[in-house]
Each structure stands twice: as structure tokens, then as C-alpha cells.
Write a protein that holds these residues in place. Structure first.
Motif, PDB file in Angstrom:
ATOM      1  N   UNK A  15       0.841  -1.206   0.000  1.00  0.00           N
ATOM      2  CA  UNK A  15       0.000   0.000   0.000  1.00  0.00           C
ATOM      3  C   UNK A  15       0.883   1.267   0.000  1.00  0.00           C
ATOM      4  N   UNK A  16       1.976   1.206   0.793  1.00  0.00           N
ATOM      5  CA  UNK A  16       2.906   2.341   0.826  1.00  0.00           C
ATOM      6  C   UNK A  16       3.519   2.573  -0.539  1.00  0.00           C
TER       7      UNK A  16
ATOM      8  N   UNK B 220       1.009   4.169  -2.795  1.00  0.00           N
ATOM      9  CA  UNK B 220       0.833   5.582  -2.452  1.00  0.00           C
ATOM     10  C   UNK B 220       2.011   6.434  -2.902  1.00  0.00           C
ATOM     11  N   UNK B 221       3.217   5.853  -2.720  1.00  0.00           N
ATOM     12  CA  UNK B 221       4.407   6.570  -3.144  1.00  0.00           C
ATOM     13  C   UNK B 221       4.392   6.771  -4.660  1.00  0.00           C
TER      14      UNK B 221
ATOM     15  N   UNK C  60       1.802   6.972  -6.497  1.00  0.00           N
ATOM     16  CA  UNK C  60       0.782   7.994  -6.803  1.00  0.00           C
ATOM     17  C   UNK C  60       1.393   9.392  -6.643  1.00  0.00           C
ATOM     18  N   UNK C  61       2.162   9.552  -5.574  1.00  0.00           N
ATOM     19  CA  UNK C  61       2.805  10.853  -5.345  1.00  0.00           C
ATOM     20  C   UNK C  61       3.758  11.206  -6.479  1.00  0.00           C
ATOM     21  N   UNK C  62       4.513  10.192  -6.918  1.00  0.00           N
ATOM     22  CA  UNK C  62       5.457  10.422  -8.023  1.00  0.00           C
ATOM     23  C   UNK C  62       4.680  10.857  -9.271  1.00  0.00           C
TER      24      UNK C  62
ATOM     25  N   UNK D  95       1.790  12.290  -9.393  1.00  0.00           N
ATOM     26  CA  UNK D  95       1.278  13.655  -9.181  1.00  0.00           C
ATOM     27  C   UNK D  95       2.381  14.669  -9.472  1.00  0.00           C
TER      28      UNK D  95
ATOM     29  N   UNK E 118       6.261  12.397   6.605  1.00  0.00           N
ATOM     30  CA  UNK E 118       7.357  12.016   5.694  1.00  0.00           C
ATOM     31  C   UNK E 118       6.918  12.150   4.245  1.00  0.00           C
ATOM     32  N   UNK E 119       5.601  11.998   4.032  1.00  0.00           N
ATOM     33  CA  UNK E 119       5.112  12.127   2.650  1.00  0.00           C
ATOM     34  C   UNK E 119       5.178  13.580   2.177  1.00  0.00           C
TER      35      UNK E 119
ATOM     36  N   UNK F  93       8.504  14.092   0.855  1.00  0.00           N
ATOM     37  CA  UNK F  93       8.605  13.513  -0.482  1.00  0.00           C
ATOM     38  C   UNK F  93       7.975  14.455  -1.504  1.00  0.00           C
ATOM     39  N   UNK F  94       6.794  14.970  -1.154  1.00  0.00           N
ATOM     40  CA  UNK F  94       6.091  15.886  -2.070  1.00  0.00           C
ATOM     41  C   UNK F  94       6.940  17.109  -2.388  1.00  0.00           C
TER      42      UNK F  94
ATOM     43  N   UNK G 206       9.945  16.284  -4.640  1.00  0.00           N
ATOM     44  CA  UNK G 206       9.540  16.145  -6.052  1.00  0.00           C
ATOM     45  C   UNK G 206       9.363  17.524  -6.666  1.00  0.00           C
TER      46      UNK G 206
ATOM     47  N   UNK H 148      -0.290  20.341  -6.026  1.00  0.00           N
ATOM     48  CA  UNK H 148       0.159  19.230  -5.182  1.00  0.00           C
ATOM     49  C   UNK H 148      -0.711  19.129  -3.940  1.00  0.00           C
TER      50      UNK H 148
ATOM     51  N   UNK I 218      -4.117  17.637  -4.783  1.00  0.00           N
ATOM     52  CA  UNK I 218      -4.040  16.182  -4.941  1.00  0.00           C
ATOM     53  C   UNK I 218      -3.864  15.500  -3.577  1.00  0.00           C
TER      54      UNK I 218
ATOM     55  N   UNK J 284      -6.445  12.959  -1.888  1.00  0.00           N
ATOM     56  CA  UNK J 284      -5.890  11.671  -1.488  1.00  0.00           C
ATOM     57  C   UNK J 284      -6.172  11.402  -0.009  1.00  0.00           C
TER      58      UNK J 284
ATOM     59  N   UNK K 114      -8.333   8.455   1.335  1.00  0.00           N
ATOM     60  CA  UNK K 114      -7.560   7.469   2.116  1.00  0.00           C
ATOM     61  C   UNK K 114      -7.193   8.094   3.450  1.00  0.00           C
TER      62      UNK K 114
ATOM     63  N   UNK L 106      -3.964   7.250   5.383  1.00  0.00           N
ATOM     64  CA  UNK L 106      -2.680   7.307   4.705  1.00  0.00           C
ATOM     65  C   UNK L 106      -2.030   8.696   4.794  1.00  0.00           C
TER      66      UNK L 106
END
Lengths: 198, 617
Positions: A4-5, A8-9, A11-13, A15, B2-3, B6-7, B10, B333, B336, B340, B344, B347
Motif C-alpha cells: 500500500x505504501x 501511495x508513493x 501515486x505521489x510520483x 502527481x 514524511x510524505x 517527499x512531495x 519532487x 500538489x 491532490x 488523497x 484514504x 494514509x
């Protein structure tokens, strides 16, 4: 959870990539080239601003009078200087020239007239001056032949005749008169205004 | 959290490589040299970008940045005429002029025959009323105007650039080695007199002239041609007036010489420019670096406080940084991430989209503040600027409500509106320079700033309420989530009250400004009517709700319809091109506005019917 991670990762990429291509699409810039590093240069941001009066201080210049004697602009400190750029082949110059002579006579103790001529030779100047009689012989009237155009073009950047700069007693250039479309009263009021300068 | 990292990683990667090659000459000082253009002082870099964009639609020509192109054009015109820079979008015109259609851009040399061929038609076109011109005629006129702009640029320094002529020795002795207009002008009278004698003795036929006679004739012709070419060349206003009569006005090198603006100060500055031209032509990096820095300092000193290099640097960062593109990226971003997180919940938490939005808001606010600082006025003077401001309000209010209610729906609504509007904003931006000087009446006083800020903030809040109402109707009609519906009802109610407050106050303040500027409080101007329409619409909805005459679904549908009312008031008025507010007239907007209103009506009706059905249950 791990898969699942991962999803999700991913999906982020996606986006991020979508946003990246969107911005690229909107960006009209063309090449992507690595910028070269440059040595630091010394710019003086907001350089100190000099006072207007200082900026407009008349640069010192010397000239040879038509009688052969050499003078410097600094010889006329504490006098109002009428610095006129003229030539005998320039009809508007000849129209205004007598007004300066009248002013030089009327304000004899206060002003100095310097006529900087762009004539081709001294004979042309003398020929014209001889038509003016004694008016041109006042001790506060100076006429110079600017043979190499140093005063006219190099120092004062005068490219059209006639032009006249009025300089106050502190050697500050105050006013520029372009052309000969003025009358004597205007010149008088300009001179009086210069006399009132603090 | 942490996400979120990442966002952001990117996002930053997206822009990492977007740098450009620079010429071997260091352009940093040159970029900041001030120029007076379109009513205000700006750095040479901005002028270069605006001019290049006007000609080519781009701010780069392959590896040449705008400032490199400008330096090339003014210091090396012989090469500049070979650089493809003219864009002709009109294919029919391209074909008519016999120009190659496989090239995106054409050089001045490539365009020259077509320009000569059509020059005889120009006078007729200029005399025609602009509304009577066909598209092809308009484009032809624009093409000639662009060519004239480049010609003026290339001739800007023809006063100081070396001339390709030789003179007899007795002239050369009086002059410097490198012959320029300023040098030749010193012997202009002598040349004319000598030429007169030659003509008297040998007639007008150059065939009978000796090589020496020919060089005299050629030099005399050159000087006249340069002078007449420079007469109206006022584009490159880089020299501040030294004379108190013209204080605040700046002049081009030619205007300084031919309009009697010369002074010892301008002579010194122009001699520095002469040195810079030499450095460019010899590609002497050190001389270029030092001379451009000297010119920057000297111009700054001569301008006597009119310019600030720091402000210019800010403008360069603002223009080249494209902040709204970054803002758009951050909001996208965030949107989205919010969707998301909503879909979810386990998440992504609320934090990620909120922090991303806040980052975007900070950048957005900083960009608007920079704009306001550069232009020295409130950044809501044009339609384009009002979009930038409204989107900030939308995002800001949305994030506050999302935080207070711990609900992502308002954030999604606000961000959707902000993104849609920011995406459309470039359409309303002026073709080249979006940092515009306003028409006089708009650049006036305190009341303008407060009135427009208030009314546009009102637009932002209205749009947020409208978008949220769409979401609420959808949740009510298709999700049947009563708890969420009730929460959103509360939010919509409060937001619409804020919208009513801001638009009412803004409209009244507008009246006060109109009274001061135009001498009357209210004149039934289309824009005034539009503002009033929004106020009346909101009052209708609020009264209906308070008196229970309107059920929640109907109230929400009315608030959703606010989007249409705002669009008509905000953009529609500019279509009419009548009234005192129609300064922002935009062509080709009617179709888009009608489509928007039509689609919105259909969507709101569908959502309302679904919500009403649920309400009936």
C-alpha cells in the motif's frame, strides 16, 4: 501495508510528474543548460547619491579669447556666466546674440558672457563681430573659437546650435536655453532668478 | 509528515535544472542598469524580456537570453539582423508575404524583402480605423511595428558605434582613431563646406570624383543619414536628464544629442557607454564587467534617488522566478494531497495538504507583496492582478476554515477555484509586461486601494462559498452524508456572510472613491451594477435562509450560483467596453464566459435536483 505504501508513493510520483509536465507546458523557456558559476563582482548597490548641485557643477575648462589671452572658467567665480554656443553660419544664433550683449552691458558687474563659436575659422567670427560695433568690446564679454570642438561637444555635449547654459555664482549650471525662441525679458528674469539663488 | 517531505522534494526537483546558459560576458551589472520604459523605471533585463517577448513571443532565443540578445542588438547590429527573432503566427500572412513557413522565427534579414514589399500599404492601414482592420492587416501592422522596434534598438548607439568609412588624412588628424557619429559631428561643417566646393567644381556625378572627394561625400552622407535615423529614436531611455526643467525624464542617446539634453554629466555617461560598446565588440570580459558596473553606479548617482538597485534586483527575481507557476504547482500538489487524504484518511493526514497550501500561500503573498513594492501601488489595478489577489484570498480563507473545522472539503473547494483561476490568469496578462503602469485615474489614492482590495477580497470569498456550495450539494445529493452536509451548511453560511460584508463595504468604498475621482457617488455604471448584483444576490439568499423561505438545498444552490454572478460582474463588465470601469477590455472572452455560465447552470441545477430529492426524503 508495504505494498500500500508503495502504491501511495507511486501515486505521489505521478502527481509530481504531472505537475512538472504541466509547468513545463506553461513555460515558454527553451533550453535547459547548466549555469556556469561566475566570480563575484563588486556592484555598489544604491551607490551614494550626489547632490544635484554637485552633479551640475560646471567642469573647469580653459579657452583662448579672441584677443589671444587664455582664461579658465574658474577665473569667473562669483559671477553669473552666460555660456553661449553659437556660430556665425547659424541664423538663430545671430538673432539671439545681440540680446546677450545687451544683458552683458546691463548687468556689467554681475555677469560674464562667454560665446563659444563653432565657426570654421576665426575670420568668420571676426567678420561677424565687426558688424556689432562697440557692444562686443565690453570687458565682461569673451568670445572663443572652439576649433577642435572640445568645449562644445566633448565637455558640454552640444550638438545643435544655439544652446545657452546659465551658470550661477557658485559655478552650478542652472538652466539651459535651447534655440533662440525667447525674448530679452525672459533672459533678464532668468538672470535675476540666478541672482536670488541661495 | 514524511510524505510531505517527499512531495516537496519532487516539487523542488521540477525546477532544479531550469537554468540557462549565459554569454561569456558577465551580465549581472548590465542587467540592472536602469531604463525608463512605458512610464516607469525598470532594469534593462526587464526591458529586454518585454521587448524580446513582443517580437518573438519568447524570453529566450535558443541559447541567447533576453539580455544577451539586447546587448547583441545594440552593440553588434550587423550580427543582430541575422538572429531569428520575429514570430508570425498568422499563416495566411506568412504565405502572402512569401515567407518560409517551416521556421518558427525569422531574422530581420529574412523579413526585410517582405517589409519593403508591404511598406507602401502601411500608410493606408495606419489611416484606417482599428475596428475596420482585418486580422491579416492587424498582424501586418504589428509586424512592421516590431521591425521598427528592432531597428530603433539596433540604431540606439549609432552615435558611438564605429563607422565603416575612411577620411582624407587632414580630417583624420583632428579626430580619434575610431570614427563615430560623435567624432564626425565635430567636422560636420567642414565636410559640408568641402562637399559644396567639390559639387561646384565637379558637379553632382560621383563618377567624376577623386577617391578623396568620394570619401568626403560618403562621410557627409553618413552623418546626415545617421542624424535623420536618430531623430525619432527614443526607445532606449537610459540617460537621466541633467536639467531641472526635465527632471524625472530620461532620454535615449540620440535624444540627448538632438534635443539639446546634453550636459557634462550625460557626456560622461555616454562616453562610458562607448567604452562598454568597445568591450562588447572586442569581447573583453574584464573591461565589460568593470564598465557595466561603472555605468550602473554612475546612472544610479545621476538619477538622484529615482532608482534603487535593490528594487531592480527584486524585479529581476520576480520576473525570472515565475512565482505564480510555483504557486500553481504547490496548490496543485496540495489539492491532490487533500483529495488523497480525503479518500484514504489513514494514509495522509490533514497536515500534509495544509502545510503545502500554507507554503503556497506564503509564496503567493510574497510575490504579490513584491509586485506591490515594485509598482508602488496595490496589486489589484488590472484584471490580471485581481485574479492573482482573488486566488490568494480563496486559498487563505479555505485553509483557515479547513483548520478550524478540521475538514478538507473547504480546502479542496478553495484550492480548486484558485488553481482554475491561476491557470487562466496568463490569458488576462498583458502580452509582454504584466508589471503595468496604470491609467491615471486608477493610480490615484487611498480609496482606490481600499475599495478594490475590499471588493476583490469579496470576490475571493464569494468564489470560495460558491465552490464549497457545489461540494455540499454533491455530498447531500449523491453521498447522503448528513453530518458532513450539516457541517458544510454552517461553513457556507459563515463564508457567505463574510462575502456579503466584504462586497457591501467594498461597494460603498467604491462609491466614495468614485465621488472623489469622478465627482459622483453612484452612476449606474456596469461595474457598479455588477457589484450591487452580488450584494443583492447574497442578501436574497441570507433573507431566504433566515426567514426559512429557502430550504437548505435552495440556499446552497443560490450560493453555488454566486460563481456565475461574480463571473459576470468581474469579467463580464470588461466585455461590454462601456462605462468608466471598462479599462480592462479583453477580446474573445464572451464565448468562454457564456460557456462557463451555461455549464455552471447545468451543474448547479443537476446538483440541486439531487440534493432536493434527498431533502424530500
Amino acid at each position: 501495508m508495504r505494498s500500500s505504501s508503495f502504491i501511495n508513493f507511486a501515486v505521489l510520483i505521478i502527481i509530481g510528474a504531472a505537475a512538472y509536465f504541466l509547468t513545463l507546458y506553461m513555460d515558454t523557456r527553451k533550453p535547459l543548460i547548466i549555469k556556469q558559476s561566475k566570480p563575484e563582482i563588486i556592484i555598489q548597490p544604491d551607490a551614494p547619491i550626489e547632490n544635484f548641485k554637485t552633479r551640475q557643477r560646471t567642469p573647469e575648462f580653459s579657452f583662448k579669447n579672441i584677443d589671444g589671452k587664455t582664461y579658465s572658467s574658474s577665473d569667473f567665480k562669483n559671477k553669473i556666466i552666460i555660456l553661449n554656443f553659437w556660430a556665425s553660419w547659424c541664423p538663430p544664433c545671430l538673432k539671439e546674440f545681440p540680446h546677450f550683449l545687451t544683458a552683458a552691458k546691463e548687468f556689467e558687474n554681475e555677469i560674464v558672457f562667454i560665446g563659444v563659436s563653432s565657426d570654421l575659422n576665426e575670420e568668420a567670427i571676426n567678420k561677424y563681430l565687426s558688424t556689432l560695433g562697440d557692444d562686443v568690446k565690453n570687458p565682461n564679454i569673451f568670445i572663443t573659437f572652439d576649433k577642435d570642438q572640445n568645449i562644445t561637444k566633448n565637455i558640454f555635449q552640444v550638438y545643435g546650435l544655439p544652446e545657452t547654459i546659465l551658470i550661477d555664482e557658485k559655478q552650478i549650471m542652472r538652466t539651459k536655453i535651447i534655440g533662440a525662441d525667447w525674448d530679452y525679458n525672459e533672459l533678464k528674469s532668468n538672470i535675476k532668478a540666478l541672482k536670488r539663488q541661495p | 509528515m514524511r510524505y510531505l517531505t517527499v512531495l516537496l522534494t519532487i516539487f523542488l526537483m521540477m525546477y532544479g535544472g531550469a537554468a540557462h546558459a549565459e554569454n561569456t560576458l558577465d551580465m549581472r551589472s548590465f542587467k540592472n542598469i536602469p531604463i525608463q520604459h512605458e512610464g516607469r523605471l525598470k532594469p534593462l533585463d526587464s526591458f529586454a524580456r518585454i521587448t524580446l517577448k513582443q517580437l518573438s513571443g519568447q524570453t529566450h532565443i535558443n541559447e541567447l537570453s533576453a539580455i544577451d540578445w539586447l546587448a547583441l542588438s545594440v552593440f553588434d547590429p550587423q550580427t543582430a539582423v541575422q538572429i531569428p527573432v520575429f514570430k508570425i503566427s498568422n499563416k495566411a500572412l506568412q504565405k502572402k508575404l512569401g515567407l518560409p513557413d517551416d521556421k518558427e522565427l525569422l531574422s530581420f534579414n529574412a523579413l526585410k524583402p517582405a517589409l519593403e514589399q508591404t511598406s507602401s500599404d502601411l500608410q493606408g492601414l495606419i489611416e484606417k480605423q482599428s475596428s475596420a482592420l482585418t486580422r491579416g492587416e492587424q498582424d501586418l501592422l504589428q509586424l512592421h511595428e516590431n521591425a521598427a522596434t528592432l531597428t530603433m534598438l539596433m540604431r540606439s548607439f549609432s552615435t558611438i558605434l564605429p563607422l565603416d568609412i575612411t577620411l582624407p588624412k587632414h580630417y583624420r588628424d583632428k579626430l580619434e582613431d575610431e570614427l563615430t557619429f560623435t567624432q564626425l559631428a565635430k567636422i560636420e561643417q567642414q565636410l559640408q563646406q568641402d562637399l559644396k566646393i567639390i559639387i561646384e567644381q565637379k558637379g553632382r556625378d560621383p563618377a567624376s570624383y577623386s577617391p578623396e572627394d568620394l570619401s568626403i561625400a560618403k562621410a557627409s552622407f553618413h552623418i546626415q543619414a545617421l542624424r535623420s535615423g536618430g531623430e525619432n529614436n527614443t526607445l532606449l531611455r537610459i540617460i537621466p536628464s541633467s536639467w531641472e526643467d526635465n527632471k524625472g525624464e530620461w532620454f535615449s542617446p540620440w535624444a540627448v544629442l538632438l534635443q539639446g539634453e546634453g550636459s557634462p554629466a550625460s557626456a560622461f555617461l555616454l562616453s562610458q557607454w562607448g567604452g562598454l560598446a568597445k568591450a562588447y565588440r572586442s569581447q573583453n570580459q574584464e573591461l565589460w564587467r568593470l564598465t557595466s558596473a561603472d555605468i550602473l553606479n554612475e546612472t544610479s548617482a545621476q538619477s538622484e534617488g529615482q532608482i534603487s538597485v535593490k528594487l531592480f534586483q527584486l524585479e529581476r527575481i520576480y520576473v525570472s522566478g515565475k512565482p505564480y507557476l510555483w504557486v500553481l504547482g504547490l496548490y496543485s500538489l496540495s489539492l491532490f494531497a487533500a483529495i488523497f487524504a480525503l479518500l484514504k484518511p489513514g494514509f495522509l493526514t490533514l497536515k500534509a495538504p495544509i502545510i503545502l497550501t500554507l507554503t503556497g500561500i506564503m509564496l503567493h503573498a510574497a510575490a504579490l507583496a513584491a509586485r506591490s513594492y515594485i509598482l508602488e501601488r496595490a496589486p489589484v489595478g488590472t484584471l490580471y492582478e485581481s485574479i492573482l489577489f482573488v486566488t490568494l484570498i480563496c486559498a487563505f480563507i479555505a485553509v483557515i476554515i479547513a483548520l478550524r473545522r478540521q475538514n478538507l472539503v473547504p480546502l479542496i473547494a478553495g484550492l480548486s477555484a484558485a488553481i482554475a483561476l491561476l491557470f487562466a490568469a496568463p490569458v488576462f496578462a498583458p502580452p509582454a509586461d504584466s508589471l503595468e503602469v496604470l491609467v491615471a485615474v486608477l493610480n490615484t489614492n487611498f480609496w482606490l486601494a481600499t475599495h478594490v482590495l475590499c471588493i476583490t477580497a469579496g470576490y475571493g470569498v464569494c468564489i470560495l462559498a460558491g465552490c464549497l456550495a457545489h461540494g455540499a450539494l454533491y455530498i447531500r445529493g449523491f453521498k447522503d452524508d448528513s453530518a458532513a452536509w450539516l457541517k458544510l451548511q454552517q461553513s457556507i453560511y459563515h463564508i457567505s456572510l463574510a462575502a456579503l460584508f466584504l462586497t457591501t463595504v467594498g461597494t460603498v468604498l467604491g462609491g466614495i472613491w468614485a465621488d472623489q475621482s469622478w465627482g459622483r457617488f453612484w452612476g449606474w455604471d456596469p461595474k457598479e451594477n455588477g457589484a450591487l448584483l452580488i450584494v443583492l444576490w447574497l442578501i436574497w439568499a441570507q433573507h431566504g435562509r433566515a426567514s426559512a423561505k429557502l430550504k437548505p438545498a435552495a440556499f446552497t444552490a443560490l450560493i453555488a450560483g454566486l460563481n456565475i454572478i461574480v463571473a459576470i460582474s468581474w469579467f463580464g463588465v470588461n466585455l461590454l467596453n462601456v462605462g468608466l470601469h471598462s479599462y480592462g477590455f479583453t477580446n474573445g472572452l464572451a464565448g468562454s464566459l457564456l460557456t462557463f455560465c451555461g455549464i455552471e447552470t447545468i451543474i448547479i441545477t443537476r446538483l440541486y435536483i439531487a440534493a432536493k430529492k434527498q431533502e424530500a426524503k
